[in-house]
Write a protein that holds these residues in place. Structure first.
Motif, PDB file in Angstrom:
ATOM      1  N   TYR A   1      61.683   9.084  56.702  1.00 18.10           N
ATOM      2  CA  TYR A   1      60.923   8.650  55.535  1.00 18.10           C
ATOM      3  C   TYR A   1      59.555   9.332  55.570  1.00 18.10           C
ATOM      4  CZ  TYR A   1      64.543   5.093  55.236  1.00 18.10           C
ATOM      5  OH  TYR A   1      65.746   4.445  55.151  1.00 18.10           O
ATOM      6  N   GLU A   2      59.184   9.947  54.448  1.00 19.73           N
ATOM      7  CA  GLU A   2      57.929  10.683  54.371  1.00 19.73           C
ATOM      8  C   GLU A   2      56.973   9.964  53.423  1.00 19.73           C
ATOM      9  OE1 GLU A   2      58.974  14.610  53.169  1.00 19.73           O
ATOM     10  OE2 GLU A   2      60.067  15.066  55.031  1.00 19.73           O
ATOM     11  N   ILE A   3      55.790   9.627  53.927  1.00 19.23           N
ATOM     12  CA  ILE A   3      54.801   8.893  53.142  1.00 19.23           C
ATOM     13  C   ILE A   3      53.671   9.842  52.786  1.00 19.23           C
ATOM     14  CG2 ILE A   3      53.203   6.947  53.125  1.00 19.23           C
ATOM     15  CD1 ILE A   3      55.075   5.511  55.036  1.00 19.23           C
ATOM     16  N   HIS A   4      53.462  10.033  51.484  1.00 21.00           N
ATOM     17  CA  HIS A   4      52.509  11.027  50.997  1.00 21.00           C
ATOM     18  C   HIS A   4      51.191  10.434  50.531  1.00 21.00           C
ATOM     19  CE1 HIS A   4      55.398  14.434  50.996  1.00 21.00           C
ATOM     20  NE2 HIS A   4      56.285  13.473  50.795  1.00 21.00           N
ATOM     21  N   HIS A   5      51.116   9.111  50.430  1.00 17.02           N
ATOM     22  CA  HIS A   5      49.890   8.483  49.941  1.00 17.02           C
ATOM     23  C   HIS A   5      49.433   7.387  50.892  1.00 17.02           C
ATOM     24  CE1 HIS A   5      50.293  10.546  46.098  1.00 17.02           C
ATOM     25  NE2 HIS A   5      51.533  10.123  46.019  1.00 17.02           N
TER      26      HIS A   5
ATOM     27  N   ILE B   1      48.259  16.019  54.712  1.00 15.53           N
ATOM     28  CA  ILE B   1      48.848  15.124  55.708  1.00 15.53           C
ATOM     29  C   ILE B   1      50.044  14.372  55.126  1.00 15.53           C
ATOM     30  CG2 ILE B   1      48.446  13.059  57.124  1.00 15.53           C
ATOM     31  CD1 ILE B   1      47.123  15.550  58.195  1.00 15.53           C
ATOM     32  N   VAL B   2      51.131  14.339  55.878  1.00  8.67           N
ATOM     33  CA  VAL B   2      52.313  13.532  55.546  1.00  8.67           C
ATOM     34  C   VAL B   2      52.646  12.682  56.764  1.00  8.67           C
ATOM     35  CG1 VAL B   2      54.745  13.546  54.888  1.00  8.67           C
ATOM     36  CG2 VAL B   2      53.198  15.274  53.946  1.00  8.67           C
ATOM     37  N   ILE B   3      52.820  11.394  56.562  1.00  5.83           N
ATOM     38  CA  ILE B   3      53.206  10.477  57.638  1.00  5.83           C
ATOM     39  C   ILE B   3      54.726  10.368  57.660  1.00  5.83           C
ATOM     40  CG2 ILE B   3      52.994   8.147  58.562  1.00  5.83           C
ATOM     41  CD1 ILE B   3      50.371   9.704  58.538  1.00  5.83           C
TER      42      ILE B   3
ATOM     43  N   TYR C   1      61.225   2.754  64.608  1.00  9.46           N
ATOM     44  CA  TYR C   1      60.988   4.100  64.113  1.00  9.46           C
ATOM     45  C   TYR C   1      60.160   4.906  65.104  1.00  9.46           C
ATOM     46  CZ  TYR C   1      62.319   2.413  59.444  1.00  9.46           C
ATOM     47  OH  TYR C   1      62.991   1.883  58.371  1.00  9.46           O
ATOM     48  N   VAL C   2      60.281   6.227  64.965  1.00  8.96           N
ATOM     49  CA  VAL C   2      59.336   7.142  65.603  1.00  8.96           C
ATOM     50  C   VAL C   2      58.312   7.510  64.533  1.00  8.96           C
ATOM     51  CG1 VAL C   2      58.977   9.395  66.638  1.00  8.96           C
ATOM     52  CG2 VAL C   2      60.979   8.037  67.282  1.00  8.96           C
ATOM     53  N   LEU C   3      57.063   7.158  64.799  1.00  7.61           N
ATOM     54  CA  LEU C   3      55.967   7.428  63.870  1.00  7.61           C
ATOM     55  C   LEU C   3      55.264   8.722  64.268  1.00  7.61           C
ATOM     56  CD1 LEU C   3      53.869   6.509  61.650  1.00  7.61           C
ATOM     57  CD2 LEU C   3      52.689   5.315  63.515  1.00  7.61           C
ATOM     58  N   SER C   4      55.121   9.648  63.315  1.00  6.82           N
ATOM     59  CA  SER C   4      54.432  10.906  63.576  1.00  6.82           C
ATOM     60  C   SER C   4      53.784  11.388  62.278  1.00  6.82           C
ATOM     61  CB  SER C   4      55.405  11.962  64.121  1.00  6.82           C
ATOM     62  OG  SER C   4      56.403  12.258  63.151  1.00  6.82           O
ATOM     63  N   TYR C   5      53.182  12.545  62.324  1.00  9.63           N
ATOM     64  CA  TYR C   5      52.589  13.117  61.109  1.00  9.63           C
ATOM     65  C   TYR C   5      52.684  14.635  61.185  1.00  9.63           C
ATOM     66  CZ  TYR C   5      48.419  14.424  63.780  1.00  9.63           C
ATOM     67  OH  TYR C   5      47.563  14.993  64.685  1.00  9.63           O
ATOM     68  N   LYS C   6      52.541  15.256  60.036  1.00  7.00           N
ATOM     69  CA  LYS C   6      52.469  16.715  60.003  1.00  7.00           C
ATOM     70  C   LYS C   6      51.329  17.120  59.065  1.00  7.00           C
ATOM     71  CE  LYS C   6      55.899  17.438  56.326  1.00  7.00           C
ATOM     72  NZ  LYS C   6      57.181  18.098  55.947  1.00  7.00           N
ATOM     73  N   GLY C   7      50.745  18.290  59.343  1.00  8.87           N
ATOM     74  CA  GLY C   7      49.647  18.785  58.532  1.00  8.87           C
ATOM     75  C   GLY C   7      48.397  18.983  59.358  1.00  8.87           C
ATOM     76  N   LYS C   8      47.430  19.632  58.766  1.00  7.27           N
ATOM     77  CA  LYS C   8      46.185  19.925  59.453  1.00  7.27           C
ATOM     78  C   LYS C   8      45.263  18.705  59.448  1.00  7.27           C
ATOM     79  CE  LYS C   8      46.254  24.835  58.239  1.00  7.27           C
ATOM     80  NZ  LYS C   8      45.522  25.934  57.548  1.00  7.27           N
ATOM     81  N   THR C   9      44.578  18.489  60.557  1.00  4.75           N
ATOM     82  CA  THR C   9      43.600  17.403  60.649  1.00  4.75           C
ATOM     83  C   THR C   9      42.316  17.980  61.233  1.00  4.75           C
ATOM     84  OG1 THR C   9      44.433  16.781  62.825  1.00  4.75           O
ATOM     85  CG2 THR C   9      45.355  15.617  60.941  1.00  4.75           C
ATOM     86  N   ASP C  10      41.580  18.697  60.400  1.00  4.57           N
ATOM     87  CA  ASP C  10      40.367  19.358  60.864  1.00  4.57           C
ATOM     88  C   ASP C  10      39.243  18.360  61.156  1.00  4.57           C
ATOM     89  OD1 ASP C  10      41.595  21.804  60.571  1.00  4.57           O
ATOM     90  OD2 ASP C  10      40.936  22.032  58.498  1.00  4.57           O
TER      91      ASP C  10
END
Length: 205
Positions: free
Chosen positions: A118-122, A197-199, A137-146
């Motif tokens: 499941y991808e959470i965008h907001h 960022i996507v959770i 669940y396995v909770l992770s994220y993708k994307g840059k976090t500057d």
């Protein structure tokens, strides 16, 4: 006291009790209806009081133009924060140049992606059992976090008390339990929003 007098006495007591508690019952019903069915409202820079300027309720918040700071969170046009619970007496402050639309929360369910997660965008508040299935669940994220790391919490259903917190500063993934009725609070960043960022929530079967 005979049966007739006892019946009359009970009736009078019942009526008096009803008259006393009716205003409280009416307020509870009205608050429940308002909470579930608030009106759509568009607001701009200023301070608003829930119950006077804005109805109490659970809202999906969307910036429809400009750039603003909504309750200490920086948002730009098309940014959304979902499932925001606004209570009577609460002050809602907006700064900046732009307009914000508050709509009754849609509580839209999140569909599983082709990658099996499941991808959470907001950012926002998601109800387990309604928008996401109960489970581990396995909770992770993708994307840059500057600037910051995502911030995620599991809240109780009634008072939204914090049950667990995950901040990603020391770990990139977490194993989390989500129970029916829990609220999953997602902050892609704590003080601003980011499209990068996507959770991700991957079910553990």
């Amino acid at each position: 006291m005979n049966k007739f007098k006892l019946t009359i006495f009970a009736f009078i007591v019942g009526m008096c009790s009803f008259i006393i508690v009716f205003p409280y019952i009416s307020d509870l019903i009205n608050n429940y209806r308002t909470l579930k069915n608030p009106e759509v409202v568009t607001i701009k820079s200023g301070e608003y009081i829930v119950g006077d300027d804005i109805q109490q309720g659970i809202y999906d918040v969307e910036v429809i133009s400009g750039k603003v700071k909504f309750m200490q969170r920086e948002l730009s046009a098309k940014d959304r924060v979902l499932g925001v619970n606004l209570h009577n007496g609460e002050h809602v402050q907006i700064k900046g140049q732009g307009k914000v639309k508050l709509s009754p929360a849609n509580f839209e369910s999140i569909e599983m992606s082709k990658s099996g997660q499941y991808e959470i965008h907001h950012s926002g508040f998601y109800e387990i059992g309604l928008q996401l299935p109960e489970g581990e669940y396995v909770l992770s994220y993708k994307g840059k976090t500057d600037k910051e790391k995502p911030f995620v919490q599991i809240l109780s259903s009634n008072n939204r008390d914090v049950l667990h917190t995950y901040d990603f500063h020391n770990k990139d993934i977490y194993k989390i339990p989500l129970k029916k009725g829990n609220i999953l609070e997602i902050n892609k960043f704590l003080f601003f929003e980011s499209d990068n960022i996507v959770i991700n929530l991957k079910p553990l079967y």
